[in-house]
Design a protein around this motif. Structure first.
Motif, short mmCIF file in Angstrom:
data_model
loop_
_atom_site.label_atom_id
_atom_site.label_comp_id
_atom_site.label_asym_id
_atom_site.label_seq_id
_atom_site.Cartn_x
_atom_site.Cartn_y
_atom_site.Cartn_z
N HIS A 40 0.83 -1.21 0.00
CA HIS A 40 0.00 0.00 0.00
C HIS A 40 0.86 1.26 0.00
N GLU A 41 1.85 1.29 0.90
CA GLU A 41 2.72 2.47 0.96
C GLU A 41 3.51 2.62 -0.34
N GLY A 42 3.94 1.48 -0.90
CA GLY A 42 4.68 1.53 -2.16
C GLY A 42 3.84 2.08 -3.30
N GLN A 43 2.56 1.71 -3.33
CA GLN A 43 1.66 2.22 -4.37
C GLN A 43 1.49 3.73 -4.25
N GLU A 44 1.38 4.22 -3.01
CA GLU A 44 1.21 5.66 -2.81
C GLU A 44 2.45 6.42 -3.27
N VAL A 45 3.63 5.93 -2.92
CA VAL A 45 4.87 6.61 -3.32
C VAL A 45 5.08 6.48 -4.82
N ALA A 46 4.82 5.31 -5.37
CA ALA A 46 4.97 5.12 -6.82
C ALA A 46 4.08 6.09 -7.58
N ARG A 47 2.88 6.32 -7.08
CA ARG A 47 1.98 7.27 -7.74
C ARG A 47 2.58 8.68 -7.73
N SER A 48 3.15 9.06 -6.61
CA SER A 48 3.75 10.39 -6.51
C SER A 48 4.93 10.54 -7.46
N VAL A 49 5.79 9.50 -7.53
CA VAL A 49 6.94 9.56 -8.42
C VAL A 49 6.49 9.60 -9.87
N ALA A 50 5.50 8.79 -10.22
CA ALA A 50 5.00 8.76 -11.59
C ALA A 50 4.39 10.09 -12.00
N GLU A 51 3.73 10.75 -11.07
CA GLU A 51 3.16 12.07 -11.38
C GLU A 51 4.25 13.08 -11.69
N THR A 52 5.42 12.88 -11.10
CA THR A 52 6.53 13.81 -11.31
C THR A 52 7.21 13.60 -12.66
N CYS A 53 7.44 12.33 -13.02
CA CYS A 53 8.23 12.06 -14.23
C CYS A 53 7.39 11.55 -15.40
N ASP A 54 6.14 11.14 -15.14
CA ASP A 54 5.25 10.57 -16.15
C ASP A 54 5.89 9.38 -16.86
N GLU A 55 6.55 8.53 -16.06
CA GLU A 55 7.05 7.25 -16.56
C GLU A 55 6.53 6.15 -15.63
N THR A 56 6.67 4.91 -16.04
CA THR A 56 6.16 3.79 -15.26
C THR A 56 7.06 3.55 -14.05
N VAL A 57 6.44 3.41 -12.89
CA VAL A 57 7.17 3.23 -11.63
C VAL A 57 6.75 1.91 -10.99
N HIS A 58 7.73 1.13 -10.54
CA HIS A 58 7.48 -0.14 -9.86
C HIS A 58 8.11 -0.14 -8.47
N VAL A 59 7.52 -0.93 -7.58
CA VAL A 59 8.16 -1.31 -6.32
C VAL A 59 8.18 -2.84 -6.30
N ALA A 60 9.33 -3.42 -6.00
CA ALA A 60 9.47 -4.87 -6.07
C ALA A 60 10.23 -5.40 -4.86
N ILE A 61 10.00 -6.68 -4.55
CA ILE A 61 10.73 -7.38 -3.50
C ILE A 61 11.43 -8.58 -4.11
N LEU A 62 12.39 -9.11 -3.37
CA LEU A 62 13.16 -10.26 -3.85
C LEU A 62 12.48 -11.55 -3.43
N ASP A 63 12.36 -12.48 -4.38
CA ASP A 63 11.76 -13.79 -4.12
C ASP A 63 12.68 -14.84 -4.71
N GLY A 64 13.63 -15.31 -3.90
CA GLY A 64 14.63 -16.24 -4.40
C GLY A 64 15.54 -15.56 -5.39
N THR A 65 15.56 -16.03 -6.63
CA THR A 65 16.37 -15.41 -7.68
C THR A 65 15.52 -14.56 -8.61
N HIS A 66 14.27 -14.31 -8.22
CA HIS A 66 13.37 -13.48 -9.00
C HIS A 66 12.94 -12.26 -8.20
N VAL A 67 12.36 -11.30 -8.89
CA VAL A 67 11.72 -10.17 -8.20
C VAL A 67 10.22 -10.28 -8.41
#
Length: 257
Positions: A85-112
């Protein structure tokens, strides 16, 4: 908006002073730092101590430290935090600034695993979705997260004989080359992906830390190559770092002064 209550404001100012230095303060310290009357400071200290927001320091007469009540409040706040939830809120703010796609990801083994995503409004943009999983070594967020691992954990994920699959001709497939890149990521504090997971997209990513300082996620900005340049990369690295720092603060992390 209602009127601020001066006494409450002063009490909070006192509590925030404990964030600096060695975490202890005396009444004269507070008087000097806040330029408040001594009588006012003593009344506020007495009130805060009576409610266990500050307590006397053993063996150091006249000095105080933060009390257990603040720990209890902080713990309750931490229980309510939701990284996605917090990541979505911050990603929205960053995307509004740069108008590019923003992701938040976590590590899951050798994948994200992407747990938050906000799209660019441009017609040409990266297409993805929250919940998607990609090989960590092919992504900026993945490199950031791998670089943040202790050596022992990294050795487990990149054990001898590990095969690194390619997603594009630019993907890193040699573990030795990946390790060299991860060292550079550690040194820079920022990760870069040049068309390694998508031949038409490059990304930058920065680390997200929890209140203990541990890297728990990464925030990235993805840009189609038609809008990519070295000048743009530098701007986005700064924006990604700021966004990641904002999300870290929401998770309780306090950066060193």
């Amino acid at each position: 908006m209602g009127r601020l209550v001066p006494a409450v404001t002063r009490a909070l100012d006192i509590l925030e002073l404990f964030l600096d230095g060695d975490g202890t303060l005396s009444a004269p310290d507070i008087v000097r730092k806040l330029q408040l009357p001594r009588t006012t400071v003593h009344e506020l200290i007495t009130t805060l101590a009576a409610r266990s927001y500050i307590v006397p320091v053993d063996g150091r007469s006249g000095r105080y430290r933060l009390g257990v009540r603040l720990y209890q409040l902080g713990s309750r706040y931490a229980e309510q935090l939701d990284l996605a939830h917090e990541g979505q809120e911050v990603a929205r703010s960053v995307a509004e600034t740069c108008d590019e796609t923003v992701h938040v990801a976590i590590l899951d083994g050798t994948h994200v695993l992407y747990i938050a995503k906000v799209d660019s409004t441009h017609a040409v943009r990266m297409v993805s979705a929250a919940g998607r999983s990609l090989p960590a070594h092919c992504t900026a967020v993945g490199k950031m997260l791998l670089a943040s691992l202790p050596d022992s954990e990294l050795d487990t994920r990149l054990a001898p004989g590990t095969e690194l699959a390619a997603m594009t001709p630019n993907s890193i497939t040699d573990p030795a080359v990946l390790r060299t890149e991860l060292e550079a990521v550690r040194a820079a504090g920022i990760a870069l992906e040049r068309r390694e997971s998508n031949a038409d997209v490059s990304c930058v990513a920065a680390p997200v830390r929890d209140r203990s300082g541990r890297v728990v996620a990464a925030l990235s900005i993805s840009v189609p190559m038609i809008r990519w340049s070295e000048e743009r990369r530098a701007e986005l690295e700064q924006l990604a770092a700021k966004g990641a720092a904002d999300l870290s603060e929401r998770l309780g992390h306090r950066a060193a002064a």
